[in-house]
Design an enzyme around this catalytic site. Sequence first.
Site, PDB file in Angstrom:
ATOM      1  N   GLY A 169     -39.015  14.739  24.311  1.00 41.40           N
ATOM      2  CA  GLY A 169     -38.326  15.905  24.879  1.00 41.40           C
ATOM      3  C   GLY A 169     -39.245  16.970  25.432  1.00 41.40           C
ATOM      4  O   GLY A 169     -38.877  18.137  25.499  1.00 41.40           O
ATOM      5  N   ALA A 170     -40.450  16.570  25.850  1.00 43.19           N
ATOM      6  CA  ALA A 170     -41.459  17.568  26.202  1.00 43.19           C
ATOM      7  C   ALA A 170     -41.608  17.776  27.703  1.00 43.19           C
ATOM      8  O   ALA A 170     -42.477  18.497  28.151  1.00 43.19           O
ATOM      9  CB  ALA A 170     -42.797  17.173  25.594  1.00 43.19           C
ATOM     10  N   SER A 175     -38.162   8.906  30.214  1.00 48.19           N
ATOM     11  CA  SER A 175     -37.117   7.990  30.688  1.00 48.19           C
ATOM     12  C   SER A 175     -37.595   7.230  31.926  1.00 48.19           C
ATOM     13  O   SER A 175     -37.375   6.022  32.041  1.00 48.19           O
ATOM     14  CB  SER A 175     -35.815   8.742  30.977  1.00 48.19           C
ATOM     15  OG  SER A 175     -36.037   9.754  31.918  1.00 48.19           O
ATOM     16  N   ASP A 219     -38.959  11.686  39.125  1.00 44.92           N
ATOM     17  CA  ASP A 219     -39.632  11.051  37.998  1.00 44.92           C
ATOM     18  C   ASP A 219     -39.957   9.570  38.244  1.00 44.92           C
ATOM     19  O   ASP A 219     -41.115   9.165  38.082  1.00 44.92           O
ATOM     20  CB  ASP A 219     -38.819  11.263  36.712  1.00 44.92           C
ATOM     21  CG  ASP A 219     -38.634  12.744  36.405  1.00 44.92           C
ATOM     22  OD1 ASP A 219     -39.355  13.563  36.996  1.00 44.92           O
ATOM     23  OD2 ASP A 219     -37.763  13.082  35.585  1.00 44.92           O
TER      24      ASP A 219
END
Length: 434
Positions: A169-170, A175, A219
């Site tokens: 979660g950083a 993902s 991403d």
Amino acid sequence: MEGGDQPSEKGQSIVGWDLEAAAARGKLSPMSASTENNCEGGELLLEELLVRHRAAFCERFGDSGEIRLFFSPGRVNLMGAHLDYNGGPVMPMTVHNGTFIAARGRTDKKLRLATTFGVETHELDLVRLPDRALGAWVDYPLGVARALLDQVEAPFGLDLLFGGNLPIGAGLSSSASICVGTAFALDYMWGSSLAPGARVQAALTAEREFVGVQCGIMDPFAVGYACPGHLLWLDCKDESLEHLPLDFSKVRIAVIDTNVRRQLAHGEFNQRVDECRQAFEALVPFAAGATCLRDIPISVLEEHFDNLVPAVARRARHVVTEVARTFTAREALIDGDLAVFGAQMSAAHRSLAKDFEVSVGELDCLVDAALEVDGVLGSRLTGAGFGGCIVVLLDAAACQDLEAQVTAAYQRDFSQTPKMWFFEGDAGPRELEL
Ligand code: GLA
């Protein structure tokens, strides 16, 4: 390791994929914060980590047959914050932490998927993969397998073990790391020789159509089109891209983790996407030919600023000014003027804090402390915000000072020692023969 109900708690030092994009949008909880077997030794060399990963595979699936090892990096974004879903330009770079995948072919058409972060093994039939997400981490590799099977034949089944060393979660896009990495590993295992673009598209299809996350393109593109020593210039409107060199003989990129993980971030991210959509719909009648918020001229926003809902107006101001800053940063990078590049990063942080309202006190503390250090050129939050990491551009000689001063400030204000990495870009998804 099913997706847990709660995101990781502040201060936990755990590694793995954060499933950031989905978690940020509330579609899937990040993995449960089990600490067992999670700390894979962030300081070890990638080769050593993958050798350990192979040993974990043997424990899980047995040690007969050829086991192949793959790595897929995470990414950090330097410029173009919250621009990908607004059609703007972004400037991400891969990092050398990421996803580990160990794979072995089977004689049947089964797909067995497991992770070092939990004990379950998901066993599926390749010819009858589920057509709905299961609500667990496995949806990511499963979605990729489904997307690839639309394009290629799967000659045999596979046993796959996932692991990794990205903080949860950083904001470092675990993902995309797992999705592009899975596409790469399946492509190599099945010998289908796909182009990098096809793997990136499979990753995007998995996230958007199977997991159900309307993620931006930054991403998976950042991971799939990595080039060490370079930032990626990606124009999210037409998907054109370029690799722009950064002189790592002179500078470093530091990433510093607040350890803050906010569950609230899920809804807040969706809200920002929605506010940007509202801004575009309100302004498009005054901007002929505009197809996304990136196209709205600042003069049009200024003229209509007071007629917009105040929060929507501020979100739009962040987007249109960030587009301008990102183009300025690009020119500065090409001209070798890294002071100007860094100034754009710092201005981006102020805009993210004041207009986009995605910063938190911990991020501001780290950014302010970093900017006090001699030799720091610029600093801002990275990823979606609400917690996670900051990114710092600094002179190579200033690394120790940065570490000492930022650590002291964070200990003083938040009684914690922040985790810090120095990155120079990564070569992207690959097989390691060890
Ligand atoms: C998250 C998303 C990205 C991007 C950033 C903000 O990381 O996954 O697609 O929108 O936020 O720049």
